[in-house]
Scaffold this active site. Structure first.
Site, short mmCIF file in Angstrom:
data_model
loop_
_atom_site.label_atom_id
_atom_site.label_comp_id
_atom_site.label_asym_id
_atom_site.label_seq_id
_atom_site.Cartn_x
_atom_site.Cartn_y
_atom_site.Cartn_z
N SER A 66 0.85 -1.16 -0.12
CA SER A 66 -0.02 -0.04 0.09
C SER A 66 0.71 1.36 0.05
O SER A 66 0.28 2.23 -0.33
CB SER A 66 -0.94 0.09 0.97
OG SER A 66 -0.15 0.24 2.44
N LYS A 103 0.60 4.43 6.96
CA LYS A 103 0.19 5.09 5.98
C LYS A 103 0.59 6.69 5.85
O LYS A 103 1.26 7.12 7.07
CB LYS A 103 -1.53 5.45 5.99
CG LYS A 103 -2.15 4.15 5.78
CD LYS A 103 -2.28 3.50 4.30
CE LYS A 103 -3.00 2.35 4.05
NZ LYS A 103 -1.83 1.21 4.61
#
Lengths: 145, 393
Positions: A66, A103
């Site tokens: 990701s 993230k």
């Protein structure tokens, strides 16, 4: 102690004029001293470079793709410094709804987004229903070439 | 959430939620299995590598606040703030708590007071009323001190053991305040100078000193319950050797030598069907030693003298006794191997530190290590083992 006939004579060490002498425990060498001795420095250490704050430093392993765009590939080692305040645009390890994720933080006026850096993944909008802990700010990525 | 003792035996730590559900301290895990399931209580085995490392981090952070720190136990420390008159200690307490929380994730409570015994009570208040106090409580006036003493049951006072508490309660001394109101002479007579020091401390007169240097242990016990029953001598021999060596390593770490050792074995007292047996023996060593070989030799000699065939053994242990500092030990005219052993032991400890424990063993130990501690609910060693760090998606 000496034995003269049937009498024993004790000799005692002279305590009065005790001379102290220096004991060179490290030894004295008589050769030519190393010219490099005066220039000794600590050898380069990745640990010292990467870990600014030993007590607040933790490590994590990346699992998945990701964050590929930010250079965080599957299997990479992350260095996390929890002493740093999380800020907008920092990459952070977050604990959201019982799971760890890494993230980029996007802090807006009334909400926080966890932004992936891979078009195949969607941003996570953190709402009141989510339980979010910003666990620590990522400071370095260690990867095997 | 609850944490189990070594071998997953009983509950040794409980979260507030588990306490509220009425899980008692020391609850045997097997008896409460259904209870755990019913209330969805998360169960974890003891994870000392992680616990020890996190404790270390917290202590290191605390040490940046003052040079005078007594690490009282794995999860408690006393900090002395001398010459901090111009500082607002309450604000400092808040900062300390916040920093520890942010850096390590560990919640701590801070109790501030003029003496050690009072700071213990202040800490209890901070912990109990953490919402109201923000986790920091300061006993900085006589009024607060009296209120705190009145609030503290005598059995909860630091250093008042069960026997003393029982006796004090019998004479209507129910709180720390009642205790402080006793005459000095009575306390000294019945609870020794230690009791009197405690009383003075509770009065706000510093009497219990900060112990920055932790005294070395007087004995080192390595005892375990087995996961399965052992009946064969060779199996017990393997265990005893392992315990003796574990103890020996701790012994060398604190730079001590043992002058005696105690070995014991016992059957399972909770299994009424099996034949009950327990025995132990203490052996005085020919000279003080920290050598694996010598300690093991005598531990096994002890085992041979107490081993009884046909018994189902459930627990055994080796306790190293009469510890003396290595540098001042009494040497023996006839000992020959000490110098050789010292160098060998140093090397062995180094190898174990670098490559992990149990890398090198004595021949009487099990090379495959078929025996293992029961740790069915073990969490990862997140901070000490590269293969067990957290994974992030």
């Amino acid at each position: 102690m000496s034995n003269t006939g049937d009498k024993i004579v004790f000799f005692q060490p002279d305590q009065e004029r005790r001379k102290s002498s220096y004991l060179a425990q490290e030894g004295i060498s008589a050769g030519f001293p190393s010219p490099a001795d005066d220039f000794k420095e600590l050898r380069i250490s990745i640990d010292r470079e990467v870990v600014k704050n030993e007590e607040a430093t933790f490590y994590a392993r990346v699992s998945g793709e990701s964050m590929q765009g930010a250079g965080l590939d599957d299997g990479d080692l992350l260095v996390i410094d929890r002493s740093l305040e999380p800020q907008d645009n920092k990459i952070a390890v977050c604990f959201i709804d019982g799971e760890f994720t890494v993230k980029r933080l996007k802090v807006e006026e009334d909400c926080v987004y966890l932004m992936p850096e891979n078009s195949k993944y969607k941003p996570i909008k953190v709402t009141e229903d989510n339980q979010l802990i910003i666990w620590g700010v990522v400071t370095y990525v260690v990867k095997k070439v | 959430m609850v944490i189990l003792s070594n071998n997953d035996g009983c509950v040794i730590a409980r979260s507030n939620e588990a306490k509220a559900l009425g899980i008692p301290m020391g609850a045997p895990a097997f008896k409460f299995r259904n209870e755990f399931k019913k209330h969805n209580i998360k169960v974890f085995s003891s994870n000392y590598p992680l616990y020890g490392d996190m404790s270390n981090r917290v202590m290191k952070i605390l040490e940046t606040y003052t040079p005078n720190v007594e690490i009282y136990s794995i999860d408690e420390a006393f900090l002395k703030f001398e010459g901090f008159d111009h500082f607002d200690l309450f604000t400092m307490g808040l900062k300390m708590r916040k920093q520890v929380r942010q850096w390590t994730g560990i919640p701590v409570s801070v109790g501030l007071a003029p003496t050690k015994a009072l700071s213990k009570i202040a800490n209890k208040i901070a912990k109990k009323f953490d919402q109201k106090t923000q986790g920091v409580y300061c006993i900085d006036s006589n009024e607060k001190r009296l209120k705190a003493l009145k609030w503290t049951p005598i059995g909860n006072v630091w250093g008042v053991g069960r026997q003393h508490a029982k006796r004090l309660k019998a004479m209507q001394v129910k709180t720390a305040l009642d205790f402080v109101n006793l005459p000095d002479e009575w306390v000294k007579k019945h609870m020794s100078i230690l009791g009197l020091r405690l009383k003075k401390d509770l009065e706000g007169i510093p009497s219990i000193q900060l112990e920055e240097v932790v005294p070395s242990k007087k004995s080192i016990a390595t005892t375990r319950s087995f996961k399965n029953i052992l009946t064969i001598f060779n199996n017990l021999e393997e265990r005893i050797t392992t315990y003796a060596l574990l103890g020996a390593e701790k012994l060398r770490k604190q730079k001590s030598c043992a002058t005696a050792l105690h070995v014991f074995v016992r059957s399972n007292p909770f299994d009424p069907k099996s034949e009950q047996y327990r025995n132990g023996c203490t052996i005085t060593l020919p000279h003080a030693t920290d050598s694996n070989f010598i300690l093991n030799r005598y531990a096994l000699m002890g085992l041979r003298s107490i081993f009884k065939p046909g018994i189902e053994y459930k627990k055994a242990g080796v306790i190293l006794l009469g510890l003396t500092p290595s540098f001042s030990r009494q040497i023996n005219l006839f000992e020959q191997d000490t110098a050789k052993h010292t160098a060998l032991m140093e090397t062995l400890d180094k190898i174990h530190r670098r490559y992990g424990p149990h890398r090198m063993k004595l021949a009487s130990q099990d090379l495959k290590q078929t025996w293992k501690m029961k740790r069915e609910h073990l969490s990862n060693r997140f901070t000490t083992e590269m293969n067990e760090i957290i994974r992030v998606k």
